[in-house]
Design a protein around this motif. Structure first.
Motif, PDB file in Angstrom:
ATOM      1  N   LEU A  56     -22.766  13.990   2.882  1.00 37.46           N
ATOM      2  CA  LEU A  56     -23.553  14.052   1.655  1.00 37.46           C
ATOM      3  C   LEU A  56     -23.873  15.492   1.288  1.00 37.46           C
ATOM      4  CD1 LEU A  56     -24.977  12.635  -0.637  1.00 37.46           C
ATOM      5  CD2 LEU A  56     -26.962  12.334   0.867  1.00 37.46           C
ATOM      6  N   GLU A  57     -24.260  16.272   2.268  1.00 36.39           N
ATOM      7  CA  GLU A  57     -24.592  17.682   2.040  1.00 36.39           C
ATOM      8  C   GLU A  57     -23.381  18.457   1.513  1.00 36.39           C
ATOM      9  OE1 GLU A  57     -25.663  21.172   5.092  1.00 36.39           O
ATOM     10  OE2 GLU A  57     -27.034  19.459   5.179  1.00 36.39           O
ATOM     11  N   GLN A  58     -22.229  18.260   2.135  1.00 35.95           N
ATOM     12  CA  GLN A  58     -21.008  18.957   1.713  1.00 35.95           C
ATOM     13  C   GLN A  58     -20.561  18.500   0.326  1.00 35.95           C
ATOM     14  OE1 GLN A  58     -18.855  21.419   2.927  1.00 35.95           O
ATOM     15  NE2 GLN A  58     -20.565  21.839   4.275  1.00 35.95           N
ATOM     16  N   ALA A  59     -20.652  17.205   0.060  1.00 42.11           N
ATOM     17  CA  ALA A  59     -20.251  16.691  -1.253  1.00 42.11           C
ATOM     18  C   ALA A  59     -21.143  17.279  -2.338  1.00 42.11           C
ATOM     19  CB  ALA A  59     -20.307  15.167  -1.275  1.00 42.11           C
ATOM     20  N   ARG A  60     -22.444  17.289  -2.105  1.00 39.38           N
ATOM     21  CA  ARG A  60     -23.367  17.853  -3.094  1.00 39.38           C
ATOM     22  C   ARG A  60     -23.129  19.347  -3.289  1.00 39.38           C
ATOM     23  NH1 ARG A  60     -28.816  14.563  -1.429  1.00 39.38           N
ATOM     24  NH2 ARG A  60     -28.408  12.740  -2.740  1.00 39.38           N
ATOM     25  N   ALA A  61     -22.756  20.048  -2.221  1.00 37.91           N
ATOM     26  CA  ALA A  61     -22.494  21.490  -2.325  1.00 37.91           C
ATOM     27  C   ALA A  61     -21.312  21.772  -3.238  1.00 37.91           C
ATOM     28  CB  ALA A  61     -22.260  22.089  -0.938  1.00 37.91           C
TER      29      ALA A  61
END
Length: 90
Positions: A56-61
């Motif tokens: 989730l963190e990488q996708a949002r980044a």
């Protein structure tokens, strides 16, 4: 592993989001696919829950901040992607 794909529920979209649904789904899917590749490459024994958070963190980044703020994928489906990463990396 099949590449993850984001599908937006048209019942939850406002008129502007509905109009942009196709391109928005493409952008969200692309960000999630890129995140999956990065997390898989960097996987170092983390738990499924940790990998879920990393995805989730990488996708949002990889998204514009306004789009990232509204990106709330189904937790169970994201967890499934994480489970596949963990299982395939063993």
């Amino acid at each position: 592993m099949a590449e993850p794909h984001v599908t937006l529920d048209p019942r939850t979209l406002n008129p502007v989001e509905e109009k942009l649904r196709g391109p928005l789904e493409d952008q969200l899917s692309s960000a999630l696919q890129a995140a999956t590749v990065k997390v898989r490459e960097r996987y170092a024994g983390e738990s499924v829950e940790q990998v879920t958070s990393m995805l989730l963190e990488q996708a949002r980044a990889g998204l514009h901040p306004d789009i990232a703020a509204g990106f709330h994928p189904d937790h169970e489906q994201l967890r499934h992607v994480a489970e596949v990463i963990v299982t395939q990396s063993r």
